[in-house]
Design an enzyme around this catalytic site. Structure first.
Site, PDB file in Angstrom:
ATOM      1  N   GLY A 157       0.764  -1.238   0.000  1.00 46.52           N
ATOM      2  CA  GLY A 157       0.000   0.000   0.000  1.00 46.52           C
ATOM      3  C   GLY A 157       0.793   1.285   0.000  1.00 46.52           C
ATOM      4  O   GLY A 157       0.214   2.375  -0.044  1.00 46.52           O
ATOM      5  N   ASP A 159       2.852   4.435  -1.423  1.00 49.43           N
ATOM      6  CA  ASP A 159       2.496   5.166  -2.634  1.00 49.43           C
ATOM      7  C   ASP A 159       3.289   6.467  -2.756  1.00 49.43           C
ATOM      8  O   ASP A 159       4.146   6.780  -1.917  1.00 49.43           O
ATOM      9  CB  ASP A 159       0.988   5.452  -2.657  1.00 49.43           C
ATOM     10  CG  ASP A 159       0.475   6.053  -1.355  1.00 49.43           C
ATOM     11  OD1 ASP A 159       1.234   6.807  -0.709  1.00 49.43           O
ATOM     12  OD2 ASP A 159      -0.674   5.767  -0.972  1.00 49.43           O
ATOM     13  N   ASP A 324      17.556  -0.271 -15.510  1.00 48.76           N
ATOM     14  CA  ASP A 324      17.595  -1.648 -15.026  1.00 48.76           C
ATOM     15  C   ASP A 324      18.225  -2.560 -16.074  1.00 48.76           C
ATOM     16  O   ASP A 324      18.029  -2.375 -17.280  1.00 48.76           O
ATOM     17  CB  ASP A 324      16.157  -2.093 -14.728  1.00 48.76           C
ATOM     18  CG  ASP A 324      16.073  -3.482 -14.161  1.00 48.76           C
ATOM     19  OD1 ASP A 324      16.569  -3.682 -13.037  1.00 48.76           O
ATOM     20  OD2 ASP A 324      15.514  -4.365 -14.835  1.00 48.76           O
ATOM     21  N   GLU A 353      22.528  -0.221 -14.534  1.00 51.21           N
ATOM     22  CA  GLU A 353      22.814  -1.393 -13.708  1.00 51.21           C
ATOM     23  C   GLU A 353      23.624  -2.377 -14.552  1.00 51.21           C
ATOM     24  O   GLU A 353      23.105  -2.997 -15.469  1.00 51.21           O
ATOM     25  CB  GLU A 353      21.529  -2.059 -13.235  1.00 51.21           C
ATOM     26  CG  GLU A 353      21.800  -3.272 -12.356  1.00 51.21           C
ATOM     27  CD  GLU A 353      20.570  -4.139 -12.124  1.00 51.21           C
ATOM     28  OE1 GLU A 353      20.505  -4.795 -11.066  1.00 51.21           O
ATOM     29  OE2 GLU A 353      19.696  -4.183 -13.014  1.00 51.21           O
TER      30      GLU A 353
END
Length: 610
Positions: A157, A159, A324, A353
């Site tokens: 949850g 955010d 990524d 990365e």
């Protein structure tokens, strides 16, 4: 009669709306360096129509693929003014429907934006696990996975509002830049909180907030003279991505046909002896079955990714990208992608990365690498992650002095800096969201935390810390990724303890936080650490000494990794001390003086401003 006209008008409006289901990019800006824009229109059998547009726009090319639901229209943006432009879709000489496309005014100075650099401290957080600012968006009726805080691998949850609400906490800590793991929609049925299997790359996941919330986060950071870095994924999307479910072209993703897994051997990208099949399965194989591998050698895919990244930078006002799995991409394609973004924003920064364990192999991927030049390759990537330093940090504080153990691992890491074209632009870190938690690695030893954190704060490069470590948070990767991505205490209304507030921290949390805050707030105002030269000395008895210096300032760093107090011979460092015999020790806020020797307590860092 009026009712009939109204009904016909509503019907035409509905038809116009329904024919174009997606338009990407959803808008653009005037005055961009990129002088051509490829707009993708998506709708049922949309390729059956011809496209015309406003006279101010020149259509350079219209490309239709084997999938009739796509049309790619390339327009010239040279001298195009801000405004609303109409694209009409025609069949048999008659307009069937139209689509309005907006060209916006570009923000002043947008092209000259400054990216993150070695003056910054980057704070990496996972939004789902950081703070829940809006309980109403924890689940969404249109997305598969619902919130379940009891599930370590589920959504909890957190955010965007949770991040925005705690910018004061981050600024107090000394943070200058926030890097959040991906926030775009990820509609995987499970494990979607990490965000790396995106299902819509133009839309913030509603469980995190809205596009406007993301832009507001950037604005709020900029008001505090802080920066925002987006975690961008070029290598793959999620299997639930709407385009994956209706591919524009067969080769939009890599197929064998169908699925094949990557062998993860990134060395095949430059190994002169590699077999073709090994190279293919590294670069073209899917990272995992739920993440189809994008084909960056396909010009349509590459252009889509370039425009998407630029759109987010321009829309949200981003200060950098972290890419990524950078070295899993088609290496020529990802170089073009990187170059296009850096041409649009010459002072921007992108860190890739490149999870390798050899400096020569990592340096291959940095812009203007002499290693890459051996194979006539230039990635144009400004920054890479210093994984070899991370590897050393993960073991050296538990080791005794030896020929290649303990602090010799730090020394040997920096010996190889000659391989990098820009050492100030290396990302240095003790951990991230994929590695073992540093405080678990260090067995909860606060003295070792101080040594490790002092190292990344004072050596060359851009320091990055991971959320929660500044209060001593631990987590064991052996228990699953959920354990190294635990909720920050106090980020949820029901939490019994709130570590965001000084008065609520435990003594241990306060010790970690206060040390981290002092260290990085000092660093924030120390240009000599940002860009000064580095001279290091061979460690003796597990004591590592190095200097950061420029024309006006010299800082001496001493890391005593020995379990006993050590008396060091200061005459050995005469070339950097230059006769000075006193210094302000930053961490204890004391004046330290010496003649020939200086005693350093066991397992202790010293930072001496001479």
């Amino acid at each position: 009669m009026k009712k009939t006209i109204l009904a016909i008008t509503l019907l035409i409006s509905f038809i116009s709306f329904s024919q174009v289901k997606k338009t990407e990019p959803p808008n653009w800006w005037a005055g961009m360096q990129l002088k051509q824009l490829q707009i993708m229109f998506y709708g049922d059998n949309i390729s059956e129509y011809t496209i015309e547009t406003s006279p101010e726009i020149t259509i350079l090319n219209v490309l239709k693929t084997e999938n009739p639901n796509y049309v790619f229209a390339t327009i010239s943006t040279q001298d195009l003014k801000p405004g609303d432009y109409q694209f009409s879709f025609q069949k048999k000489g008659k307009t069937a429907f139209f689509k309005t496309y907006i060209i916006k005014e570009r923000d002043a100075g947008s092209a000259r934006r400054e990216g993150f650099n070695s003056s910054d401290l980057i704070y990496l957080l996972m939004p789902d696990r950081f703070a829940n600012g809006d309980k109403n968006n924890d689940s969404n009726k249109d997305l598969s996975e619902k919130a379940d805080r009891n599930n370590k691998g589920g959504r909890h949850g957190g955010d965007i509002k949770g991040i925005t609400d705690h910018l004061g906490y981050l600024q107090d800590l000394g943070v200058t830049t926030v890097w959040s793991t991906p926030l775009c929609e990820d509609n995987d049925p499970g494990y979607s909180y990490h965000g790396y299997a995106q299902s819509d790359v133009y839309k913030i996941d509603p469980r995190y907030g809205t596009n406007e919330d993301y832009k507001n986060l950037a604005d709020k950071l900029h008001q505090r003279d802080m920066k925002l870095v987006m975690d961008y994924v070029t290598n793959h999307w999620g299997a639930e991505h709407w385009m994956i479910k209706d591919l524009p072209t067969y080769d939009w993703i890599h197929q064998f046909p169908g699925y094949a897994n990557s062998n993860y051997r990134m060395t095949t990208q430059y190994d002169p002896h590699t077999s073709a099949i090994d190279k293919k399965y590294c670069e073209e194989g899917w990272f995992v079955p739920s993440m189809p591998d994008l084909d960056q050698s396909n010009p349509l895919v590459l252009n889509y990714l370039i425009q998407n990244a630029i759109w987010w930078i321009e829309y949200a006002g981003l200060d950098g990208l972290r890419v990524d799995t950078y070295s899993y991409n088609d290496k020529e394609g990802i170089a073009k992608w990187t170059q296009a973004i850096m041409q649009e924003y010459p002072h921007f920064n992108i860190v890739g990365e490149v999870w390798l364990h050899d400096q020569a192999q990592i340096s291959y991927w940095q812009k203007n690498s002499k290693i890459g030049q051996i194979q006539s390759y230039n990635s144009h990537l400004p920054s890479v992650m210093d994984f070899t330093l991370h590897d050393a940090i993960s073991v050296m504080f538990d080791e005794q002095a030896s020929w290649d153990g303990g602090m010799m691992k730090a020394y040997e890491n920096f010996v190889n800096d000659f391989l990098y074209p820009a050492t100030d632009n290396l990302l240095v870190f003790t951990e991230n969201h994929d590695t073992q938690r540093i405080n678990t690695q260090l067995k909860g030893d606060f003295n070792n935390y101080k040594l490790a954190t002092t190292l990344i704060a004072t050596t060359r490069g851009i320091p990055q810390i991971y959320y929660g470590s500044e209060i001593g948070m631990q987590g064991d990767k052996a228990n699953g990724d959920g354990d190294i991505r635990q909720d920050f205490p106090g980020g949820w209304e029901a939490d019994k303890q709130n570590a965001f507030k000084a008065e609520s921290r435990t003594d241990e949390q306060a010790a970690y936080y206060d040390f981290t805050k002092m260290l990085f707030n000092w660093r924030k105002n120390s240009p000599v650490i940002h860009t000064g030269k580095l001279t290091q000395y061979i460690p003796e008895n597990n004591v590592y000494v190095y200097f950061r210096y420029n024309e006006s300032k010299t800082v001496m760093v001493i890391l005593n990794n020995n379990t006993e107090d050590q008396t060091i011979d200061m005459t050995r460092f005469s070339e950097n001390l230059k006769g000075r015999t006193t210094g302000n020790e930053i961490l204890t806020k004391t004046v330290v003086s010496w003649q020939k020797t200086l005693k350093i307590p066991a397992k202790t860092p010293f930072i001496l401003e001479l």
